[in-house]
Design an enzyme around this catalytic site. Structure first.
Site, short mmCIF file in Angstrom:
data_model
loop_
_atom_site.label_atom_id
_atom_site.label_comp_id
_atom_site.label_asym_id
_atom_site.label_seq_id
_atom_site.Cartn_x
_atom_site.Cartn_y
_atom_site.Cartn_z
N HIS A 33 0.72 -1.23 -0.20
CA HIS A 33 -0.09 -0.29 0.05
C HIS A 33 0.94 1.33 -0.04
CE1 HIS A 33 -3.92 2.04 1.31
NE2 HIS A 33 -3.30 2.92 1.24
N HIS A 35 0.99 4.69 -2.44
CA HIS A 35 0.80 5.66 -3.45
C HIS A 35 1.99 6.26 -4.17
CE1 HIS A 35 -3.58 5.56 -2.09
NE2 HIS A 35 -2.94 5.40 -0.70
N PRO A 133 -4.62 6.83 -12.59
CA PRO A 133 -4.25 7.19 -13.93
C PRO A 133 -4.82 8.49 -14.12
CG PRO A 133 -5.33 4.80 -13.85
CD PRO A 133 -5.60 5.46 -12.61
N ASP A 167 -9.90 7.07 -7.97
CA ASP A 167 -10.17 8.27 -6.89
C ASP A 167 -11.75 8.43 -6.79
OD1 ASP A 167 -10.21 10.69 -5.79
OD2 ASP A 167 -8.38 11.17 -6.41
N GLY A 199 -8.73 8.03 -2.33
CA GLY A 199 -9.04 9.54 -2.41
C GLY A 199 -9.68 9.85 -1.21
N HIS A 226 -9.89 1.16 -0.09
CA HIS A 226 -9.79 1.92 0.97
C HIS A 226 -11.20 1.96 1.72
CE1 HIS A 226 -6.14 3.60 -0.47
NE2 HIS A 226 -5.88 4.28 0.34
N GLU A 229 -12.00 4.83 6.55
CA GLU A 229 -10.63 5.43 6.79
C GLU A 229 -10.99 6.40 8.05
OE1 GLU A 229 -8.51 6.97 3.59
OE2 GLU A 229 -6.73 7.37 4.75
N ASP A 306 2.19 3.92 3.08
CA ASP A 306 0.95 4.71 2.47
C ASP A 306 1.68 5.65 1.66
OD1 ASP A 306 -1.60 5.49 2.24
OD2 ASP A 306 -1.81 6.30 4.13
C1 6MZ Z 1 -6.98 7.91 0.62
C2 6MZ Z 1 -4.97 8.33 -0.52
C3 6MZ Z 1 -4.28 8.39 0.74
O1 6MZ Z 1 -2.46 7.97 -6.95
O2 6MZ Z 1 -1.31 10.06 -7.64
N1 6MZ Z 1 -4.11 8.87 -1.56
N2 6MZ Z 1 -6.41 8.29 -0.40
N3 6MZ Z 1 -6.42 7.82 1.74
C4 6MZ Z 1 -4.90 8.09 2.00
N4 6MZ Z 1 -4.42 8.16 3.13
C5 6MZ Z 1 -3.88 8.84 3.81
N5 6MZ Z 1 -3.01 8.67 0.52
C6 6MZ Z 1 -3.01 9.05 -0.76
O3 6MZ Z 1 -0.89 9.23 -5.66
C7 6MZ Z 1 -1.40 10.38 -4.75
C8 6MZ Z 1 -2.91 10.10 -4.46
O4 6MZ Z 1 -3.28 8.83 -3.66
C9 6MZ Z 1 -4.44 9.02 -2.72
C10 6MZ Z 1 -4.89 10.45 -3.25
O5 6MZ Z 1 -5.93 10.38 -4.13
C11 6MZ Z 1 -3.84 11.12 -3.64
O6 6MZ Z 1 -4.03 12.35 -4.28
P1 6MZ Z 1 -1.30 8.85 -6.93
O7 6MZ Z 1 0.05 8.09 -7.47
#
Ligand code: 6MZ
Length: 355
Positions: A33, A35, A133, A167, A199, A226, A229, A306
């Site tokens: 997990h 991002h 994407p 998202d 998101g 998710h 949360e 995360d």
């Molecule tokens: C929900 C999260 C997140 O996709 O552009 N993102 N969504 N909960 C979280 N917990 C803290 N942390 C990140 O990576 C950035 C995007 O991931 C999601 C958000 O939509 C963020 O804009 P990518 O690679």
């Protein structure tokens, strides 16, 4: 102290003996997990910002934000001071302004993969990176994901895979486009292994997702969502998401008893992000963290970072939180920590594909 790491996770790492750190480093473990755009190493982002600054032309429509605004957004991400998850998503606009070209996307992806997988003591043995994407700047969604995949596929299959994130702020049409994209790329033999829902937890309507999840499953993609949360995610929403029978769950912080019974029965692996929850104030302390519940029930979990950019953590530091003595950490034994690492390796979507 390891460079770039801060807060409780850094203190936990500092409190361990050299042999405990060595133990953590040697454990085969998966990061499931992370991002992509939340995991960009700060030196890479600073380099991109300084290039943006030197080429900035206010008349150029591709230069969406003045450099000062981008700098402020990055500072905000680096110095989180949140009272809830609400303020977390806005500053990502600054990151997105810097990665709107194919070249920048290749560069940040390479840096993130390297941060987790390269070096003498890599953070993990396998990385399942996720990204949304994005169709903006110079690229279509397909071009963006293809650039990310190009870098992911430089690593062998047993080391790296890609999850495409939906998202919650996307329209249903765009979500459908993303699932079709994932399906198409998987059919072409590209390294897309799953779908995620992420998101702002306060956004969107998840009631319409069922046919999309079904389409992704039919294509052989793993599903992670998710879920719960924040306290504001109503129980009905969580039950609806669970009815889609995902393979894994992100955070799962505020599930009620009915939902927890389903998670335990279906053995859905829970992706737990300790530092993320502490800094976003969704969990008051490690002592109060829901990891204790899942450990008590011997339920599959995986420990994850995360977003290392805002949370200033690392996978090793998250494992240090498991081992450090309370109140800094959970004080788990080496045997318990080894079992958690093993569960992460057993819960990858690539494992699912080879099963
Ligand atoms: C929900 C999260 C997140 O996709 O552009 N993102 N969504 N909960 C979280 N917990 C803290 N942390 C990140 O990576 C950035 C995007 O991931 C999601 C958000 O939509 C963020 O804009 P990518 O690679």
């Amino acid at each position: 102290m390891a460079p770039g790491i801060a807060g409780q996770a850094a203190a936990a790492l500092d409190s361990l003996s050299a042999s405990q750190i060595d133990f953590i480093q040697r454990l085969p473990k998966a990061e499931l997990h992370a991002h992509l755009n939340g995991s960009i190493p700060i030196p890479t982002l600073v380099e991109l910002l300084s290039e943006y600054e030197s080429h900035f032309d206010p008349a150029n429509p591709k230069h969406q934000l003045p450099p000062s605004e981008i700098r402020a957004g990055i500072d905000q991400l680096q110095n989180l001071n949140l009272s809830s998850l609400n303020g977390f998503f806005g500053p990502f606009t600054a990151v997105y302004a810097l990665i709107s070209t194919r070249e920048a996307t290749l560069r940040i992806t390479r840096a993130v993969l390297s941060q987790f997988l390269d070096g003498e003591s890599p953070q993990c043995s396998y990385l399942e990176l996720r990204t949304t994407p994005r169709g903006s700047g110079d690229m279509t969604r397909l071009e963006y994901v293809s650039a990310v995949l190009e870098e992911v596929e430089r690593y062998p299959e047993e080391k790296a895979g890609l999850i495409l994130s939906l998202d919650r702020r996307m329209s249903l049409d765009v979500m459908e486009e993303c699932i079709k994209l994932a399906k198409h790329l998987k059919n072409e033999g590209r390294r897309v292994v799953g779908i995620d829902l992420c998101g702002d937890p306060a956004a969107g309507d998840i009631n319409t997702l069922e046919p999309l999840v079904h389409m992704a499953k039919k294509a052989g993609l793993g599903i992670t969502l998710h879920i719960a949360e924040t306290l504001d995610n109503p129980p009905e929403e969580s039950l609806k998401l669970l009815s889609y029978k995902p393979d894994r769950l992100g955070h799962a912080t505020f599930l009620n008893e009915e939902a927890l019974a389903i998670v335990l029965k279906e053995k859905m692996c829970v992706e737990l992000c300790l530092t993320s929850n502490l800094l976003c104030k969704t969990v008051a302390s490690l002592d109060a963290h829901h990891i204790r519940y899942y450990l008590k029930h011997n339920h599959p979990i995986t420990i994850c970072t995360d977003d290392v950019l805002p949370f200033r953590n690392s996978l090793q530091a998250e494992y240090a939180l498991l081992m450090a003595q309370p109140p800094l950490g959970l004080g788990l034994s080496e045997k318990e920590v080894a079992r958690i690492a093993q569960m992460s390796m057993e819960s990858t979507f690539s494992t699912k594909t080879t099963k």
